[in-house]
Scaffold this motif. Sequence first.
Motif, PDB file in Angstrom:
ATOM      1  N   ILE A 268      22.035  59.517  73.339  1.00  0.00           N
ATOM      2  CA  ILE A 268      23.234  59.785  72.537  1.00  0.00           C
ATOM      3  C   ILE A 268      23.376  61.289  72.301  1.00  0.00           C
ATOM      4  O   ILE A 268      24.473  61.862  72.487  1.00  0.00           O
ATOM      5  CB  ILE A 268      23.146  59.043  71.183  1.00  0.00           C
ATOM      6  N   TYR A 269      22.266  61.950  71.934  1.00  0.00           N
ATOM      7  CA  TYR A 269      22.337  63.405  71.699  1.00  0.00           C
ATOM      8  C   TYR A 269      22.755  64.132  72.982  1.00  0.00           C
ATOM      9  O   TYR A 269      23.566  65.055  72.950  1.00  0.00           O
ATOM     10  CB  TYR A 269      20.996  63.946  71.209  1.00  0.00           C
ATOM     11  N   ALA A 270      22.180  63.688  74.127  1.00  0.00           N
ATOM     12  CA  ALA A 270      22.496  64.354  75.400  1.00  0.00           C
ATOM     13  C   ALA A 270      23.981  64.166  75.742  1.00  0.00           C
ATOM     14  O   ALA A 270      24.647  65.108  76.194  1.00  0.00           O
ATOM     15  CB  ALA A 270      21.606  63.796  76.502  1.00  0.00           C
ATOM     16  N   ALA A 271      24.508  62.939  75.507  1.00  0.00           N
ATOM     17  CA  ALA A 271      25.925  62.671  75.806  1.00  0.00           C
ATOM     18  C   ALA A 271      26.826  63.570  74.959  1.00  0.00           C
ATOM     19  O   ALA A 271      27.843  64.091  75.445  1.00  0.00           O
ATOM     20  CB  ALA A 271      26.243  61.201  75.542  1.00  0.00           C
ATOM     21  N   LEU A 272      26.460  63.766  73.684  1.00  0.00           N
ATOM     22  CA  LEU A 272      27.279  64.601  72.802  1.00  0.00           C
ATOM     23  C   LEU A 272      27.156  66.073  73.184  1.00  0.00           C
ATOM     24  O   LEU A 272      28.152  66.811  73.171  1.00  0.00           O
ATOM     25  CB  LEU A 272      26.858  64.380  71.340  1.00  0.00           C
ATOM     26  N   GLU A 273      25.938  66.497  73.557  1.00  0.00           N
ATOM     27  CA  GLU A 273      25.757  67.893  73.985  1.00  0.00           C
ATOM     28  C   GLU A 273      26.582  68.188  75.232  1.00  0.00           C
ATOM     29  O   GLU A 273      27.201  69.240  75.341  1.00  0.00           O
ATOM     30  CB  GLU A 273      24.274  68.168  74.272  1.00  0.00           C
ATOM     31  N   ASP A 274      26.598  67.221  76.175  1.00  0.00           N
ATOM     32  CA  ASP A 274      27.388  67.409  77.412  1.00  0.00           C
ATOM     33  C   ASP A 274      28.859  67.645  77.102  1.00  0.00           C
ATOM     34  O   ASP A 274      29.551  68.371  77.804  1.00  0.00           O
ATOM     35  CB  ASP A 274      27.271  66.169  78.308  1.00  0.00           C
ATOM     36  N   ARG A 275      29.346  66.993  76.052  1.00  0.00           N
ATOM     37  CA  ARG A 275      30.765  67.117  75.697  1.00  0.00           C
ATOM     38  C   ARG A 275      31.011  68.214  74.670  1.00  0.00           C
ATOM     39  O   ARG A 275      32.128  68.364  74.176  1.00  0.00           O
ATOM     40  CB  ARG A 275      31.280  65.792  75.119  1.00  0.00           C
ATOM     41  N   ARG A 276      29.962  68.918  74.289  1.00  0.00           N
ATOM     42  CA  ARG A 276      30.040  69.979  73.255  1.00  0.00           C
ATOM     43  C   ARG A 276      30.553  69.423  71.920  1.00  0.00           C
ATOM     44  O   ARG A 276      31.415  70.015  71.265  1.00  0.00           O
ATOM     45  CB  ARG A 276      30.927  71.140  73.722  1.00  0.00           C
ATOM     46  N   ILE A 281      23.706  62.993  63.138  1.00  0.00           N
ATOM     47  CA  ILE A 281      23.022  61.706  63.318  1.00  0.00           C
ATOM     48  C   ILE A 281      21.534  61.928  63.046  1.00  0.00           C
ATOM     49  O   ILE A 281      20.906  62.726  63.745  1.00  0.00           O
ATOM     50  CB  ILE A 281      23.200  61.180  64.771  1.00  0.00           C
ATOM     51  N   PRO A 282      20.965  61.287  62.042  1.00  0.00           N
ATOM     52  CA  PRO A 282      19.521  61.485  61.799  1.00  0.00           C
ATOM     53  C   PRO A 282      18.707  60.927  62.960  1.00  0.00           C
ATOM     54  O   PRO A 282      18.961  59.790  63.382  1.00  0.00           O
ATOM     55  CB  PRO A 282      19.264  60.712  60.504  1.00  0.00           C
ATOM     56  N   PRO A 283      17.763  61.707  63.514  1.00  0.00           N
ATOM     57  CA  PRO A 283      17.001  61.213  64.676  1.00  0.00           C
ATOM     58  C   PRO A 283      16.105  60.037  64.302  1.00  0.00           C
ATOM     59  O   PRO A 283      15.525  60.013  63.219  1.00  0.00           O
ATOM     60  CB  PRO A 283      16.147  62.420  65.094  1.00  0.00           C
ATOM     61  N   VAL A 355       0.556  59.802  76.628  1.00  0.00           N
ATOM     62  CA  VAL A 355       1.716  59.722  75.727  1.00  0.00           C
ATOM     63  C   VAL A 355       2.954  59.370  76.547  1.00  0.00           C
ATOM     64  O   VAL A 355       3.030  59.691  77.741  1.00  0.00           O
ATOM     65  CB  VAL A 355       1.970  61.049  74.959  1.00  0.00           C
ATOM     66  N   HIS A 356       3.907  58.720  75.871  1.00  0.00           N
ATOM     67  CA  HIS A 356       5.160  58.351  76.544  1.00  0.00           C
ATOM     68  C   HIS A 356       6.252  59.325  76.114  1.00  0.00           C
ATOM     69  O   HIS A 356       6.513  59.481  74.917  1.00  0.00           O
ATOM     70  CB  HIS A 356       5.555  56.916  76.164  1.00  0.00           C
ATOM     71  N   ILE A 357       6.855  60.007  77.068  1.00  0.00           N
ATOM     72  CA  ILE A 357       7.947  60.947  76.770  1.00  0.00           C
ATOM     73  C   ILE A 357       9.256  60.291  77.196  1.00  0.00           C
ATOM     74  O   ILE A 357       9.420  59.935  78.378  1.00  0.00           O
ATOM     75  CB  ILE A 357       7.750  62.288  77.520  1.00  0.00           C
ATOM     76  N   VAL A 358      10.163  60.108  76.232  1.00  0.00           N
ATOM     77  CA  VAL A 358      11.421  59.417  76.556  1.00  0.00           C
ATOM     78  C   VAL A 358      12.384  60.351  77.281  1.00  0.00           C
ATOM     79  O   VAL A 358      12.283  61.578  77.175  1.00  0.00           O
ATOM     80  CB  VAL A 358      12.106  58.866  75.279  1.00  0.00           C
ATOM     81  N   THR A 359      13.308  59.743  78.018  1.00  0.00           N
ATOM     82  CA  THR A 359      14.354  60.507  78.709  1.00  0.00           C
ATOM     83  C   THR A 359      15.138  61.293  77.641  1.00  0.00           C
ATOM     84  O   THR A 359      15.343  60.799  76.542  1.00  0.00           O
ATOM     85  CB  THR A 359      15.313  59.539  79.445  1.00  0.00           C
ATOM     86  N   ASN A 360      15.583  62.467  77.981  1.00  0.00           N
ATOM     87  CA  ASN A 360      16.317  63.351  77.050  1.00  0.00           C
ATOM     88  C   ASN A 360      15.468  63.740  75.829  1.00  0.00           C
ATOM     89  O   ASN A 360      15.992  63.898  74.734  1.00  0.00           O
ATOM     90  CB  ASN A 360      17.622  62.687  76.580  1.00  0.00           C
ATOM     91  N   HIS A 361      14.173  63.870  76.067  1.00  0.00           N
ATOM     92  CA  HIS A 361      13.263  64.233  74.975  1.00  0.00           C
ATOM     93  C   HIS A 361      13.665  65.587  74.369  1.00  0.00           C
ATOM     94  O   HIS A 361      13.615  65.780  73.147  1.00  0.00           O
ATOM     95  CB  HIS A 361      11.836  64.303  75.530  1.00  0.00           C
ATOM     96  N   ALA A 362      14.084  66.519  75.255  1.00  0.00           N
ATOM     97  CA  ALA A 362      14.450  67.861  74.783  1.00  0.00           C
ATOM     98  C   ALA A 362      15.637  67.778  73.813  1.00  0.00           C
ATOM     99  O   ALA A 362      15.684  68.497  72.803  1.00  0.00           O
ATOM    100  CB  ALA A 362      14.796  68.761  75.964  1.00  0.00           C
ATOM    101  N   ALA A 363      16.595  66.877  74.115  1.00  0.00           N
ATOM    102  CA  ALA A 363      17.770  66.725  73.230  1.00  0.00           C
ATOM    103  C   ALA A 363      17.336  66.203  71.864  1.00  0.00           C
ATOM    104  O   ALA A 363      17.874  66.608  70.832  1.00  0.00           O
ATOM    105  CB  ALA A 363      18.781  65.780  73.874  1.00  0.00           C
ATOM    106  N   ILE A 364      16.331  65.313  71.849  1.00  0.00           N
ATOM    107  CA  ILE A 364      15.837  64.791  70.562  1.00  0.00           C
ATOM    108  C   ILE A 364      15.174  65.919  69.769  1.00  0.00           C
ATOM    109  O   ILE A 364      15.370  66.024  68.558  1.00  0.00           O
ATOM    110  CB  ILE A 364      14.810  63.658  70.789  1.00  0.00           C
ATOM    111  N   LEU A 365      14.397  66.767  70.458  1.00  0.00           N
ATOM    112  CA  LEU A 365      13.726  67.865  69.748  1.00  0.00           C
ATOM    113  C   LEU A 365      14.763  68.804  69.118  1.00  0.00           C
ATOM    114  O   LEU A 365      14.615  69.224  67.975  1.00  0.00           O
ATOM    115  CB  LEU A 365      12.826  68.659  70.708  1.00  0.00           C
ATOM    116  N   ARG A 366      15.827  69.075  69.890  1.00  0.00           N
ATOM    117  CA  ARG A 366      16.892  69.948  69.339  1.00  0.00           C
ATOM    118  C   ARG A 366      17.548  69.271  68.128  1.00  0.00           C
ATOM    119  O   ARG A 366      17.820  69.914  67.118  1.00  0.00           O
ATOM    120  CB  ARG A 366      17.939  70.254  70.421  1.00  0.00           C
ATOM    121  N   ALA A 367      17.774  67.952  68.257  1.00  0.00           N
ATOM    122  CA  ALA A 367      18.395  67.215  67.138  1.00  0.00           C
ATOM    123  C   ALA A 367      17.494  67.247  65.904  1.00  0.00           C
ATOM    124  O   ALA A 367      17.980  67.367  64.784  1.00  0.00           O
ATOM    125  CB  ALA A 367      18.674  65.774  67.559  1.00  0.00           C
ATOM    126  N   ARG A 368      16.178  67.149  66.115  1.00  0.00           N
ATOM    127  CA  ARG A 368      15.257  67.178  64.964  1.00  0.00           C
ATOM    128  C   ARG A 368      15.323  68.539  64.274  1.00  0.00           C
ATOM    129  O   ARG A 368      15.327  68.616  63.044  1.00  0.00           O
ATOM    130  CB  ARG A 368      13.824  66.909  65.437  1.00  0.00           C
TER     131      ARG A 368
END
Length: 453
Positions: A268-276, A281-283, A355-368
């Motif tokens: 979700i964060y990645a989709a919103l970032e793509d569209r600027r 949204i709390p992670p 450890v398991h790293i989810v897809t778009n992990h970087a977007a989650i870190l930015r959201a946090r």
Amino acid sequence: MLGRKERGQQELFITGSLRGLIPDDHVLVRVDQVLDLGWLRAEVADLYCADNGRSGIDPEVAMRLMLAGFLLGIVQDRRLMREAQVNLAIRWFVGYALHEALPDHSSLTRIRQRWGADVFRQIFIHVVRQCQAAGLISTETVHIDASLIRANVSMDALVSRHLDAVEAAHDDANGAERDARTSGKFKKLCRTDPDATMATSSKAPLRPAYKQHTAVDDFAGVVVDVEIVTGEEHDTGRFDERLEAIEATLGVTPGRITADRLYGIGRIYAALEDRRIAAVIPPLRAPRRKGAQGFPTERFKFDPHHDVVRCPARRRLTPRNVTKSGQWYRADRHDCARCPLKAQCLPRGAPSRRVHIVTNHAAILRARRKRLAWGKDGHAIYTRHRWRVEGTHGTAKTLHGLARAIRRGLENMRIQALLTAIAMNLKKLAAAMMLLLCSIIEMRAVRPNPAAA
Ligand code: SF4
């Protein structure tokens, strides 16, 4: 003095129109002032035979009848038509005189089947654009949420089916792979409404349900998008599709989207970032099994450029098998064996840490990081999310009959959700127009008339 009223009524005929008997502040009178269905006849003309059969009900009359029901909270056709027989306001709203016979309730069912949900969506979009033209939509902030709607089925109509059989019917047709974890399990199905699926939420028990995705503009609470899916589909399942629908309806991309914690995932964060689009949204916290040992995943740093993970001891974890939602990374067993932190990090008996790293992990870190810097504004807008979109669901359910499906099947449920949203938006538009009219009258009263001077 004690009054007395003679109940015997001598007069049959009265002069004047029905309108004179309906108060000016009646919801149907107010909505009539903003309702524009002049275009509908041309829109549905192709769905009727041009030169055969008896003439059907005027499309505008049919739509007005359905709208009157949803505005007054009388959503069942039979009840609505019974009410319309004696309700002057409904008769006036649809244009039927007292002596004229109203259509049969079954005509409304046939009209809905003939038009389909697409026509109702066109009407919904038309009303949203009317609200936009009236300045009721800012597109600066749009609140998104999902809500369960109880399906119109009895719990007695539920049957248990072997999941293998259900998946064979649904997935194999699409070439989907069978999930080994669900093999051998049973699933409850509704015999009378197969589109409804068992679903539960923090506020509702497990029951056959549909799910409504709703988007509400922050400025005046206008509903800018609705969609219905089966109850078991996850809240985020249609996020991209609904974002596109909102953009198509409004003609612009919203500046900011708010949603609850369930939407706080990388995709979700990645989709919103793509569209600027800014996200309020709390992670979602990384899921951690009960009794899990070792450092949580947050303590491990993912480096997407070199595709490695750094552990708290600064050792490298290298990529291993890929999963549906991301990828596993594992540390070298020799590094872990001589690590001073191994007592805190390694699960019991494990030779090395993974450890398991989810897809778009970087977007989650930015959201946090952004979540920590929300400040007063961010918290205020997230509070508004609660009462704007959740309040809209509450109003739809308590005043407009959306607490329970009135008919069965996805298509019928879509029509019900669209009609509810149309009715709610028209009420907002009518109220805004009334406010504007009052302020103009007030301004004229205050300002001296130059002609009189
Ligand atoms: S035990 Fe292994 S993964 Fe954990 S901190 Fe030490 S080296 Fe890193």
